[in-house]
Design an enzyme around this catalytic site. Structure first.
Site, short mmCIF file in Angstrom:
data_model
loop_
_atom_site.label_atom_id
_atom_site.label_comp_id
_atom_site.label_asym_id
_atom_site.label_seq_id
_atom_site.Cartn_x
_atom_site.Cartn_y
_atom_site.Cartn_z
CG ASN A 1 -2.06 -0.92 1.13
OD1 ASN A 1 -2.78 -0.87 0.14
ND2 ASN A 1 -2.22 -1.80 2.11
CG ASN A 2 5.34 2.77 1.12
OD1 ASN A 2 5.55 3.64 0.28
ND2 ASN A 2 5.99 2.72 2.27
CG ASP B 1 8.20 -6.49 6.73
OD1 ASP B 1 7.72 -5.34 6.64
OD2 ASP B 1 8.27 -7.09 7.82
N GLY C 1 9.86 7.47 5.12
CA GLY C 1 10.23 6.72 6.33
C GLY C 1 11.44 7.31 7.03
CE1 TYR C 2 12.70 4.90 12.14
CE2 TYR C 2 11.62 3.49 10.53
CZ TYR C 2 11.77 3.92 11.82
OH TYR C 2 11.00 3.38 12.82
CG ASP C 3 14.67 7.23 2.74
OD1 ASP C 3 15.25 6.20 3.12
OD2 ASP C 3 13.94 7.27 1.73
CE LYS D 1 15.49 4.66 -0.34
NZ LYS D 1 14.13 4.83 0.16
CG HIS E 1 16.97 -1.04 2.00
ND1 HIS E 1 17.40 0.25 1.75
CD2 HIS E 1 15.66 -0.93 2.30
CE1 HIS E 1 16.40 1.10 1.92
NE2 HIS E 1 15.32 0.39 2.25
NE ARG E 2 11.38 -1.24 -0.59
CZ ARG E 2 11.70 -0.13 0.06
NH1 ARG E 2 12.19 0.90 -0.58
NH2 ARG E 2 11.49 -0.05 1.35
#
Ligand code: ITT
Length: 198
Positions: free
Chosen positions: A8-9, A68, A156-158, A178, A183-184
């Site tokens: 949903n993001n 996740d 988020g935490y970026d 990025k 990670h993604r």
């Protein structure tokens, strides 16, 4: 090839669409009219990614993947980890009145106050359910937690995560940068290699 990404993001959808390129048509949950929050109630990234992917596979009987992601801070024994999304709403302190990303960052910076070892990593686990079989792919980027927030790109935490080898946080980087190192990106590149070999 058409692929469903069980998220949903919209930020994640945008990141992964850019990574997959023109050979893939990526559908998010809003394209499938799924508006409910998919359960992710396990204690590991692996189990949550798997749970999300199977939920959608079982509902639509169409191949799909889910990710996740957690931010794992060494000095906090791996926290917030699998609890990254709800961090500001669990334990102490809590910031229920703040927008989640801002509350999470506020809490993280408070927890890290006075701590000089600021090593951290983002870890993504992607679960792909393809024709009823599950495959998993992991991506990690190491870095550190900045002393304060900077930048307004990403999500988020970026604003507080500075990847190793760079002086700026993810939130100060173009999406294209990025997406080269995140990670993604690392997890999705493994997924793409896997799909090419099928
Ligand atoms: P879905 O479950 O719908 O995919 P979500 O936003 O709940 O979306 P996660 O559970 O994977 O996604 O995210 C856990 C937390 O980590 C959440 O607070 C995110 O904002 C954060 N996060 C995930 N990927 C991130 C990234 O690339 N940069 C910064 N923060 C990230």
């Amino acid at each position: 090839m058409e692929l469903i990404f069980a998220t949903n993001n919209r930020h994640k959808l945008k990141e992964i669409s850019a990574l997959l390129g023109d050979n893939y048509t990526l559908l998010g949950l809003s394209d499938l009219d799924v508006s409910e929050k998919i359960p992710e109630d396990h204690e590991t990234l692996e189990e949550n990614a798997s749970q999300k992917a199977w939920y959608i596979y079982n509902k639509f009987k169409r191949s799909c993947f889910a990710d996740d992601t957690g931010l794992e801070v060494t000095a906090l024994n791996g926290a917030p980890g699998v609890y990254s999304a709800r961090y500001s709403r669990i334990g102490h302190p809590v910031f229920p009145e703040m927008e989640p990303a801002a509350g999470n960052i506020r809490k993280l910076l408070l927890e890290m106050e006075g701590i000089s070892g600021r090593a951290a990593q983002f870890r993504t686990v992607i679960a792909l359910v393809l024709n009823g079989t599950e495959y998993q792919f992991e991506g990690v980027v190491k870095g550190e937690i900045a002393l304060s927030s900077s930048g307004n790109m990403g999500f988020g935490y970026d604003p507080v995560f500075r990847p190793e080898g760079y002086n700026e946080t993810f939130a100060l980087m173009d999406l294209s940068l990025k997406n080269r190192i995140s990670h993604r990106a690392r997890a999705i590149n493994k997924l793409i290699e896997f799909l090419k070999g099928m």
